[in-house]
Design a protein around this motif. Structure first.
Motif, PDB file in Angstrom:
ATOM      1  N   LEU A 407      39.580  39.887  45.508  1.00 56.94           N
ATOM      2  CA  LEU A 407      40.293  39.409  44.218  1.00 56.94           C
ATOM      3  C   LEU A 407      38.866  38.854  43.340  1.00 56.94           C
ATOM      4  O   LEU A 407      38.319  38.084  43.949  1.00 56.94           O
ATOM      5  CB  LEU A 407      41.171  38.176  44.617  1.00 56.94           C
ATOM      6  CG  LEU A 407      41.713  37.439  43.339  1.00 56.94           C
ATOM      7  CD1 LEU A 407      42.491  38.536  42.520  1.00 56.94           C
ATOM      8  CD2 LEU A 407      42.586  36.180  43.923  1.00 56.94           C
ATOM      9  N   ARG A 415      46.485  39.500  38.516  1.00 55.83           N
ATOM     10  CA  ARG A 415      45.168  39.488  39.392  1.00 55.83           C
ATOM     11  C   ARG A 415      44.570  41.008  39.095  1.00 55.83           C
ATOM     12  O   ARG A 415      45.095  42.061  39.109  1.00 55.83           O
ATOM     13  CB  ARG A 415      45.610  39.298  40.618  1.00 55.83           C
ATOM     14  CG  ARG A 415      46.398  37.862  40.851  1.00 55.83           C
ATOM     15  CD  ARG A 415      46.563  37.770  42.255  1.00 55.83           C
ATOM     16  NE  ARG A 415      47.269  36.433  42.542  1.00 55.83           N
ATOM     17  CZ  ARG A 415      48.525  36.208  42.450  1.00 55.83           C
ATOM     18  NH1 ARG A 415      49.206  37.247  42.360  1.00 55.83           N
ATOM     19  NH2 ARG A 415      49.040  34.980  42.455  1.00 55.83           N
ATOM     20  N   TYR A 417      41.637  43.069  41.659  1.00 59.09           N
ATOM     21  CA  TYR A 417      41.070  43.125  42.899  1.00 59.09           C
ATOM     22  C   TYR A 417      40.039  44.182  42.687  1.00 59.09           C
ATOM     23  O   TYR A 417      40.422  45.369  42.035  1.00 59.09           O
ATOM     24  CB  TYR A 417      42.034  43.554  44.088  1.00 59.09           C
ATOM     25  CG  TYR A 417      42.974  42.315  44.261  1.00 59.09           C
ATOM     26  CD1 TYR A 417      42.755  41.343  45.265  1.00 59.09           C
ATOM     27  CD2 TYR A 417      44.329  42.175  43.638  1.00 59.09           C
ATOM     28  CE1 TYR A 417      43.739  40.654  45.791  1.00 59.09           C
ATOM     29  CE2 TYR A 417      45.318  41.382  43.939  1.00 59.09           C
ATOM     30  CZ  TYR A 417      44.863  40.510  44.918  1.00 59.09           C
ATOM     31  OH  TYR A 417      45.921  39.478  45.185  1.00 59.09           O
TER      32      TYR A 417
END
Ligand code: COA
Ligand code: ADP
Length: 594
Positions: A407, A415, A417
Motif C-alpha cells: 500500500l 488506495r 498499491y
C-alpha cells in the motif's frame, strides 16, 4: 506481455511444489494469518501426492529411455491419488491438457512426480502435475514435463459436490484463479478446434511429387486390449493412464512404420475421455500417421470399447493426436519422408493435421516468446483467439494473486498499491455502493469509458469476438511530453465468477490487427496487462480493483502518484465511482440475471 505471462506461469509452475519462504504479504488486504503460515517453513499442500520411481529396463523403449506410456501411467496414478485425497471418494480421468516433453529419461534415473489439486469445481477437479528426472550419480535434475489433468469424482448413489480448495500461498492463489479460466477453455476445446478446422483454408501440398512418398496406409495399426483387473481401480473402471499407455504404444508403432527407426514422442494434444470403460471391455485402438512435416509427424489414435456379448455396439472412448520426431545420435531431429494420404478421410486428416500444427505453433509462440524478442502486442488471429483471451484473463489473475503488493497511498478510502518485480505494477482499490453485476456490466463496456476516464478520449468497438471478448480501438489525449495523442488496440475479455468466492474480471491487453495498424496521426501505446477485478461485498456493495502492469508510457503516471506529486489516481477513481452510481439502474435486461 503474453510472453511475460508465459514466464510467470512457468515460474509459477516450477515453484508450485516448493515450500515457499518468499517475502510475506505486508499489506495486501487479501493476506491473512493462514496465508502467512502457509508461506512459512514446512508448508505442504494437503492434496499433494508424490511418487518416485527408479527407471528399470522393463520400463524403457528401444532407445533405453523411459517409455512415455509408462510415464503416463505413473502421472495418471499420482494425479488420481491427489484428486481422491481431496474428494474422499473414487475419481476418474476426464481429460488431460496438452503435454510437451522437454527431456527423455534414461534407465537408472529416478522419476519424481508431484501432483496437487489446483481447484475443485462441482464434481471435477484440476490437478497440476510436475515431472522431474534425477540422475543419482551426478545429482542433476531436469524438468521433464508439466501436465494438467481433470478428474471427476464419482459416488455410487449421489452426485458429488466437492468441497472447495482453499489456496494459501501466492502460487496456489494464482493456480486457483487461472484454473477457472483453463476449465472454460477445456469445455469448449473440441468445438474450438472443430470451428478452426472448418474455417481454415490450408494450402495443402497434396499435388507435390509423389515418387518418394510413403502411403499413409503403410502406417496403419489396429490392436485390441482386454481390460483386466490390474488395469482398473477397485471399482472396475479402467485407469485413464493405462488407456493412454496403450494409445502411445499403437501411435509409436504407426510412427515407426513411417520412419523405420525408433521415434520419440514430443507432444500430446489435449484429450478427453468421452465415456467410461470397465474390466471385461475389449478396447480397439487404431492409429495412423495423419501427416508428416519436415522433422515431425502427427499420429492420430482412436479408441473404441465393446463388450464381448455386444461386439457391434462400440463406444468411442478417446481420440488423441501425438507429435513424434526421430532423433539422431546427437539428439537432432532427422528429416522425415513425406506421406501420401488416402483419398477421403485420409486427405481430410492430412489437412486437419496441418491446421493443428499451425494452431500448436501459434499457441507455443504465445507462451514462449521472450520479452526482448518481440513487440508487446501479439497479432490477433482466429487460431490463437482462445489462447489469447485465456492469457489475457490468466495474466490479470496472476498479477492479482501476487503476495507482495504494498500500500503506497490512501486518500479517502481510495488506495493505491504498487508491486515492484520485473515490471512495476500498480493497483487501485475502492468500495462502491453499487451491485457487482451492475459494475461489471458498466465497466466491461469499454465504449463507455470516456464517460469517466479522461485518459480515454474515444473508444470504438472494432470487433465483438464472442459474448465475452471484444476488441476496441482506444484514443487517449496527448500526454504531457508527447506531441501526438496515443492510440491502443485492446482485447477486452470479461468473465463472470466461476463460484461465489471469485471476482468478476475484465482483462485488457494490446493486440495487433491488420485493419488498425499504427498511423502517423497517433503514437501507438500498448498495455501489457491491465483490467478490473470486482468482488461482491454485499448486496449493493462492490470492491472495485483496477490493476495495471506499467508499460513505459504509464511509468510517469504511476511514479508521480506514488510519490504524492499528483492525486490523479484518486480523481479518476472518484469519477469512476460517480459514473457507476449515476448509471446503477441502467442495466440491459439480459444482465439482470447475472
Ligand atoms: N475436460 C474437463 N472436464 C470436463 C470435460 C472435459 N473435456 N467434459 C466434462 N467435464 C467435467 C464437467 O465440467 C463437469 O465438471 P463439474 O461437475 O465440476 O462442473 C464434470 O466433468 C461432469 O460433467 P457432466 O456434463 O455432468 O458429464 P459429462 O456427461 O460431460 O461426463 C465425464 C463427463 C468425464 C464424467 C464422462 O465423459 C466420463 O465418464 N468419461 C470417462 C471417464 C473415465 O472413465 N476415465 C478413465 C478412462 S476411460
Ligand atoms: P478424425 O477422423 O476426425 O481425426 P477420429 O476420432 O475418428 O477423428 O480419429 C482420430 C484419429 O485416429 C484419426 O485422425 C486417425 O489418425 C486415427 N484413426 C481413426 N480411425 C482409424 C482407423 N480406422 N485406422 C487407423 N487410424 C485411425
Amino acid at each position: 506481455m503474453i510472453q511475460n505471462v508465459g514466464n510467470h506461469l512457468r515460474r509459477g509452475f516450477a515453484s508450485m511444489f516448493s515450500s515457499r519462504t518468499s517475502r510475506k504479504s505486508v499489506s495486501h488486504p487479501e493476506s491473512g494469518d493462514a496465508s502467512a503460515m502457509a508461506e512459512g517453513e514446512g508448508y505442504r499442500n494437503p492434496t499433494e501426492v508424490q511418487m518416485s520411481q527408479l527407471v528399470l529396463p522393463c520400463h524403457t523403449n528401444h532407445r533405453g529411455e523411459l517409455s512415455i506410456g509408462q510415464l503416463l501411467k505413473w502421472i495418471d496414478t499420482t494425479a488420481c491419488l491427489s484428486a481422491e485425497r481431496h474428494a474422499g471418494c473414487p475419481c476418474v480421468t476426464a481429460s488431460m491438457d496438452d503435454i510437451y516433453f522437454d527431456h527423455t529419461i534414461s534407465v537408472g534415473q529416478v522419476v519424481n512426480i508431484k501432483a496437487k489439486v489446483n481447484r475443485a469445481f462441482n464434481s471435477s477437479m484440476e490437478v497440476g502435475i510436475q515431472v522431474v528426472s534425477e540422475d543419482l550419480c551426478s545429482e542433476k535434475q531436469w524438468s521433464v514435463c508439466k501436465a494438467l489433468a481433470t478428474f471427476v469424482a464419482h459416488r455410487e448413489l449421489s452426485k458429488v459436490k466437492l468441497k472447495q480448495v482453499v489456496p494459501l500461498t501466492e502460487e496456489e492463489k494464482t493456480e486457483h484463479g487461472v484454473a477457472a479460466e483453463r476449465r472454460r477453455m477445456r469445455l469448449v476445446y473440441t468445438d474450438t478446434i472443430k470451428d478452426l478446422l472448418a474455417h481454415y483454408a490450408i494450402q495443402d501440398d497434396l499435388d507435390k511429387d509423389c515418387s518418394n512418398m510413403v502411403p499413409a496406409e503403410k502406417t496403419r495399426v489396429e490392436s485390441v486390449e482386454l481390460v483386466l483387473p490390474p488395469h482398473a481401480n477397485h471399482q472396475g473402471n479402467t485407469f485413464g493412464g493405462q488407456i493412454m499407455a496403450w494409445m502411445e504404444n499403437v501411435a509409436t508403432i504407426a510412427a515407426s512404420r513411417l520412419c523405420h527407426a525408433h521415434p520419440t514422442l514430443k507432444a500430446i494434444e489435449m484429450f478427453h475421455f468421452r465415456g467410461p470403460s470397465q474390466v471385461g471391455d475389449r478396447l480397439v485402438l487404431k492409429a495412423i500417421v495423419n501427416n508428416a512435416f519436415k522433422h515431425s509427424m502427427e499420429v492420430g489414435v482412436c479408441v473404441e470399447a465393446y463388450r464381448q456379448e455386444a461386439e457391434t455396439q462400440r463406444r468411442h472412448i478417446n481420440s488423441a493426436f501425438m507429435t513424434f520426431v526421430v532423433l539422431d545420435k546427437d539428439d537432432q531431429p532427422q528429416k522425415l519422408p513425406w506421406i501420401r494420404p488416402q483419398p477421403g478421410d485420409g486427405e481430410r486428416r492430412y489437412r486437419e493435421a496441418s491446421a493443428r500444427k499451425k494452431i500448436r505453433l501459434d499457441r507455443k509462440y504465445l507462451v514462449s516468446c521472450k520479452q526482448a524478442e518481440m513487440a508487446l502486442s501479439v497479432p490477433w488471429d482466429p487460431s490463437n483467439q482462445v489462447y489469447l483471451s485465456y492469457y489475457n484473463v490468466s495474466s490479470l489473475k496472476t498479477l492479482m494473486a501476487k503476495d507482495n503488493w504494498v500500500l503506497s497511498v490512501e486518500i479517502s478510502e481510495v488506495r493505491l498499491y504498487i508491486l515492484e518485480e520485473e515490471f512495476l505494477s500498480f493497483h487501485l482499490e475502492m468500495v462502491v455502493n453499487v451491485d457487482a453485476a451492475q459494475v461489471f456490466q458498466l465497466l466491461s463496456d469499454l465504449s463507455r469509458r470516456p464517460e469517466w476516464d479522461k485518459h480515454c478520449r474515444s473508444v470504438e468497438l472494432v470487433q465483438q469476438v464472442d459474448e465475452d471478448d471484444a476488441i476496441y480501438h482506444v484514443i487517449s489525449p496527448t500526454l504531457s511530453g508527447n506531441t501526438k495523442p496515443q492510440d491502443f488496440v485492446i482485447l477486452a475479455s470479461r468473465r463472470k465468477p466461476c463460484d461465489s468466492g471469485d471476482p468478476y474480471v475484465i482483462a485488457l491487453r494490446s493486440v495487433t490487427l491488420p485493419t488498425h495498424r499504427e498511423t502517423p496521426e497517433y503514437q501507438r501505446g500498448e498495455t501489457l496487462c491491465s483490467g478490473f477485478c470486482l468482488w461482491r461485498e454485499g448486496d449493493q456493495s462492490t470492491k472495485v480493483s483496477y490493476y495495471n502492469q506499467a508499460t513505459p508510457g504509464f511509468l510517469n503516471y504511476v511514479t508521480t502518484n506514488v510519490a504524492g506529486l499528483s492525486s490523479e489516481f484518486y480523481n479518476t477513481f472518484k469519477a469512476c465511482e460517480s459514473f457507476l452510481l449515476d448509471n446503477r439502474n441502467d442495466l440491459a435486461p439480459s444482465l439482470q440475471t447475472l
